[in-house]
Motif scaffolding. Sequence first.
Motif, mmCIF file in Angstrom:
data_model
loop_
_atom_site.group_PDB
_atom_site.id
_atom_site.type_symbol
_atom_site.label_atom_id
_atom_site.label_comp_id
_atom_site.label_asym_id
_atom_site.label_seq_id
_atom_site.Cartn_x
_atom_site.Cartn_y
_atom_site.Cartn_z
ATOM 1 N N TRP A 139 0.844 -1.202 0.000
ATOM 2 C CA TRP A 139 0.000 0.000 0.000
ATOM 3 C C TRP A 139 0.877 1.249 0.000
ATOM 4 C CZ3 TRP A 139 -3.321 -1.956 4.700
ATOM 5 C CH2 TRP A 139 -4.108 -3.036 4.278
ATOM 6 N N ILE A 140 1.879 1.250 0.856
ATOM 7 C CA ILE A 140 2.765 2.418 0.940
ATOM 8 C C ILE A 140 3.577 2.567 -0.349
ATOM 9 C CG2 ILE A 140 4.771 3.368 2.136
ATOM 10 C CD1 ILE A 140 2.089 3.696 3.602
ATOM 11 N N THR A 141 4.054 1.444 -0.890
ATOM 12 C CA THR A 141 4.838 1.502 -2.133
ATOM 13 C C THR A 141 4.029 2.118 -3.264
ATOM 14 O OG1 THR A 141 6.113 -0.451 -1.493
ATOM 15 C CG2 THR A 141 6.112 0.142 -3.817
ATOM 16 N N TYR A 142 2.815 1.610 -3.466
ATOM 17 C CA TYR A 142 1.973 2.144 -4.535
ATOM 18 C C TYR A 142 1.469 3.539 -4.199
ATOM 19 C CZ TYR A 142 1.892 -2.537 -6.605
ATOM 20 O OH TYR A 142 2.253 -3.725 -7.194
ATOM 21 N N GLY A 143 1.233 3.785 -2.907
ATOM 22 C CA GLY A 143 0.735 5.097 -2.507
ATOM 23 C C GLY A 143 1.728 6.212 -2.804
ATOM 24 N N GLY A 145 -2.581 6.808 -6.109
ATOM 25 C CA GLY A 145 -1.631 6.800 -5.002
ATOM 26 C C GLY A 145 -2.255 7.266 -3.705
ATOM 27 N N LEU A 146 -3.087 8.314 -3.783
ATOM 28 C CA LEU A 146 -3.748 8.822 -2.582
ATOM 29 C C LEU A 146 -4.677 7.772 -1.985
ATOM 30 C CD1 LEU A 146 -4.152 11.255 -0.731
ATOM 31 C CD2 LEU A 146 -6.008 12.005 -2.241
ATOM 32 N N MET A 171 -4.621 6.393 1.838
ATOM 33 C CA MET A 171 -5.814 6.445 2.687
ATOM 34 C C MET A 171 -6.167 5.059 3.224
ATOM 35 S SD MET A 171 -6.478 9.574 2.927
ATOM 36 C CE MET A 171 -8.029 9.423 3.818
ATOM 37 N N LEU A 172 -5.971 4.014 2.395
ATOM 38 C CA LEU A 172 -6.238 2.645 2.846
ATOM 39 C C LEU A 172 -5.328 2.293 4.023
ATOM 40 C CD1 LEU A 172 -7.608 -0.106 2.516
ATOM 41 C CD2 LEU A 172 -5.866 -0.680 0.796
ATOM 42 N N PHE A 173 -4.053 2.668 3.939
ATOM 43 C CA PHE A 173 -3.105 2.409 5.026
ATOM 44 C C PHE A 173 -3.554 3.104 6.313
ATOM 45 C CE2 PHE A 173 0.563 3.968 7.443
ATOM 46 C CZ PHE A 173 1.163 2.771 7.796
ATOM 47 N N PHE A 174 -3.921 4.381 6.199
ATOM 48 C CA PHE A 174 -4.344 5.129 7.383
ATOM 49 C C PHE A 174 -5.662 4.591 7.941
ATOM 50 C CE2 PHE A 174 -1.201 8.185 5.943
ATOM 51 C CZ PHE A 174 -0.706 8.685 7.134
ATOM 52 N N LEU A 175 -6.549 4.131 7.085
ATOM 53 C CA LEU A 175 -7.824 3.582 7.542
ATOM 54 C C LEU A 175 -7.614 2.311 8.350
ATOM 55 C CD1 LEU A 175 -10.928 3.610 7.554
ATOM 56 C CD2 LEU A 175 -10.868 2.358 5.379
#
Length: 558
Positions: free
Chosen positions: A246-250, A258-259, A263-267
Amino acid sequence: MSEFFSLLKTTLNVNYGFSVLKYQLKKDRKKLAQTIFIIIGVFVGLISISSVLGAVMVGIFLGGKSLGKPEMVITIAFLMTQLVVLMFGIFYIMGTFYFANDMNILLPLPLKASHVLGTKLIIVMINEYLTVIPVLLPSLIIFGVGTGQGVAYYIKALFVLLASPVIPLVLCSLFVVALMRFVNLRRSKDLLAILGGFVGIGFAIGSNYFTQRMPKTGNMEFFQNFLASQTGLIESIGNKFPPSIWITYGLSKPGLTGLGYIMLFFLVAALLLAVLMWIANRWFYKSILAGQEVTRKRNRLSREDIGRKQTREGSPLKALFRREWKVFFRTPVYVMNGIMGMVIAPVLIAMPFLTQKNEMGEFMEILRNPANNTFVTVGALGIVLYITNLNIIASTAISREGNMYWMSRMIPVSPREQITAKLLHSLVIEMLGIVVSIAVLTYVLGLTTSSVIIMLVLSVIGNLLFVTLNLIIDVLHPKLNWTNPQEAVKQNLNGFFGVLVSTLIAVLLAGITVGLIVLGVSGWFLYILLGLVMVLLTLPCMGWLYAAAENMYQKVEA
């Protein structure tokens, strides 16, 4: 939420001394200068570590870029960060949540368990930035500069850096809170902490062994070959640990795509944090109270036993020496931080000789040549002296007493005897480092019996000098105000300054030795002169130590 923010403000103030800094800014400029010097020293240390890791990450980035996947550097760095925080976080969380002295103050207050646990989690997370920043920040900068990213990337990277410890620390917290709720581990906390230390030692030695076994081709060639053989590396890691992908693609993908990953990581992090707070309100206080239940042993003494104990007299120095051992071994964080360096360092030094026998063969022949025996002996002596002082035993001897320091001021024993007990305690423990180091070097270098005896004698003399100087540091500026034993050793810069002073003295002795050799001094005469130099340096230092101790025990308050 006002109670939570008030508690957080107070906790941050207690842990990082903001009020003290504010006072120093207004009233005590001398102390302020010392604080600024310490902060600068920490930043210099972080920059040094980041530079070393950054060089490795540049190789990974260039290797990935040649394969069309420069984002691999983010994946690997983020995964490393998560694994390191996860591996050592369990024991850090356990100590901060359950074994800190401030829990006796916080429990009676009208605070939610989630508020108490939340503030402690934030403190742990802030401390973990000292681990996260050197590992993750260089990779984020390397990728951003290497691929020409814009301002939006660096904003996202900053938030990722700040949030990177959240998921592993929350997972550690969930595990620890659940475990402590159903299993009373308080009686076994010492064993758990020691086991955690051995895990860390194993991890460090294993990592070094793997590094030493790497092919010695050019860095760029090695990384290209490795990454080329791992064409599905990002996807493979993503399947086993999704936050990394998630972070790599974000960070690597532009626009809303990317955003969305960010957001998925933070959720997910927020959901895990919410679950932790929910569990904390139901289990946290119950597990703490359950852990405080103890059973008392009833030992019956006969009249003869009572009379013997009442009439028996002993040496105050012997009693104080015994007390030092009890305090040291009852607190595993002292044991691990005091002994770990002396155990790991000899093994790491010997590792190249064991893993690269072909490459080191010619060098080994030179070292084992009888004609070079004197040079090898004094060189090995220098290694032993330096290794045995990679610890915080003497430089935190006073600090470890903490708020019990008032007892040392009240007992009818002179400061001289109290300091002598701490000096002897430190010397005896460092004998472990001397024996281990000499044993390893003897095995690797094939040292003669006479060389071993010379090293043993001179090591004891030299360690008396190093221990004395380290004790002086703690006597002059002890850290007595702490709530968690970890603060006395891990957040005590006296240990850092002790290693720094030991390094400077080691360099001085090395310079004197080289000077004597240049002048043509060799053999037993060289060893005798070197021993006399260390004795002449030790005597005034011991006088300084005892004078400083007399002054400290009269003026310093716990």
